[in-house]
Design a protein around this motif. Structure first.
Motif, short mmCIF file in Angstrom:
data_model
loop_
_atom_site.label_atom_id
_atom_site.label_comp_id
_atom_site.label_asym_id
_atom_site.label_seq_id
_atom_site.Cartn_x
_atom_site.Cartn_y
_atom_site.Cartn_z
N ASP A 245 6.81 3.72 11.94
CA ASP A 245 5.32 3.57 12.04
C ASP A 245 4.75 4.21 13.04
OD1 ASP A 245 2.83 2.58 11.47
OD2 ASP A 245 3.17 0.52 11.68
N MET B 237 -5.03 -1.33 7.37
CA MET B 237 -4.44 -0.22 6.83
C MET B 237 -3.02 -0.64 6.72
SD MET B 237 -5.59 2.92 9.17
CE MET B 237 -7.28 2.70 10.03
N LEU C 165 0.82 -1.14 -0.03
CA LEU C 165 -0.10 -0.14 -0.17
C LEU C 165 0.75 1.22 0.01
CD1 LEU C 165 -2.60 -1.24 2.71
CD2 LEU C 165 -2.83 -1.02 0.21
N ILE D 154 1.60 3.84 1.52
CA ILE D 154 1.57 4.74 2.87
C ILE D 154 3.07 4.98 3.50
CG2 ILE D 154 -0.70 3.64 3.51
CD1 ILE D 154 0.65 1.71 5.51
N ARG E 190 5.57 -2.88 7.83
CA ARG E 190 4.29 -3.19 7.96
C ARG E 190 4.03 -4.33 8.23
NH1 ARG E 190 2.31 -3.34 3.37
NH2 ARG E 190 4.09 -3.27 2.12
#
Length: 182
Positions: free
Chosen positions: A150, A92, A23, A25, A32
């Motif tokens: 993160d 997410m 993704l 992000i 992730r």
């Protein structure tokens, strides 16, 4: 076309547990994946803490039954909100949230309570032990996810999981203070 539903369908998994999809992000795959794995552990523990609160809410006994019945239900609802926030954060990140309670039972570190009804002090102690286990893990996960950049996961862990857990611990622990009865 038919108005008949096509029942009993099964197909291959759209995504395997433990994997993360890409993704955009601005987080590495490894960050992730790590965050999703740690969050799934916290998610499983939080699902079990929610279950403990409901078990004790239903099985409350003694002179403080009404007050603790209400408190446990309030805490259970707050834990349920955390379950949703944790699962959504895993998604997410491109991961797969642990949503099956049997799977969560394999992952959780929260000890299983006895099948029967505990006395009130044992209930409170088990809840406090579960909270401490979760808070210890969450603090470690927050530090590590911050190192990985993160910020979203670190913020969730600190601003929601830690703060909610600390407040709940405070209210529970106060019920174990020996004070003169009125």
């Amino acid at each position: 076309m038919s108005s008949q539903p096509r029942l009993h369908q099964r197909g291959p998994a759209a995504q395997e547990f433990g994997t993360v999809t890409q993704l955009p992000i601005a987080l590495s795959h490894d960050a992730r994946r790590y965050s999703a794995q740690r969050l799934n552990r916290v998610l499983a523990d939080t699902q079990f803490l929610y279950g403990l609160y409901k078990k004790y809410h239903w099985g409350m006994r003694g002179p403080t039954a009404y007050q603790l019945h209400l408190l446990f239900d309030k805490h259970a609802q707050e834990q349920l909100e955390l379950v949703d926030a944790l699962a959504e954060r895993v998604q997410m990140l491109g991961g797969v949230a642990v949503g099956d309670l049997r799977h969560a039972a394999e992952i959780t570190g929260v000890p299983r309570p006895p099948d029967g009804i505990d006395d009130v002090r044992s209930m409170l102690s088990r809840l406090l032990d579960a909270h401490e286990r979760i808070l210890t893990d969450v603090r470690d996960a927050a530090a590590r996810t911050a190192e990985l950049g993160d910020d979203g996961t670190q913020d969730l862990l600190v601003s929601q999981i830690v703060r909610t857990g600390e407040a709940q611990v405070w209210f529970l622990a106060e019920h174990l203070v020996d004070t003169p009865e009125l």
